[in-house]
Design a protein around this motif. Sequence first.
Motif: not given
Length: 86
Positions: A54-62
């Motif tokens: 529920h928090a905005p993020v700029d990237s996601a990883k494995v």
Amino acid sequence: MGEQRVGTVTHYFGKPHVAIVDITAGELRVGDTIRVAGAHSDFTQEVGSMELEHAPVDSAKVGDSVGIQVSERAREHDDVFRVTSD
């Protein structure tokens, strides 16, 4: 144009049109172009925003499970590919 499989849709929420994607390979960033493909789905769109817990993020990883607003209906078990320029 190439594609790299980055994850799988684990859930879809119809009213906000959000797909929950488990990232299983590589990395996904806001601004990337993705293709969602499955037995009944096949569409391409730009990632406009992502949320992790529920928090905005700029990237996601494995290992991350992120919510991505999608333009069309996604279904559980659909594959998510990052479209590459090569």
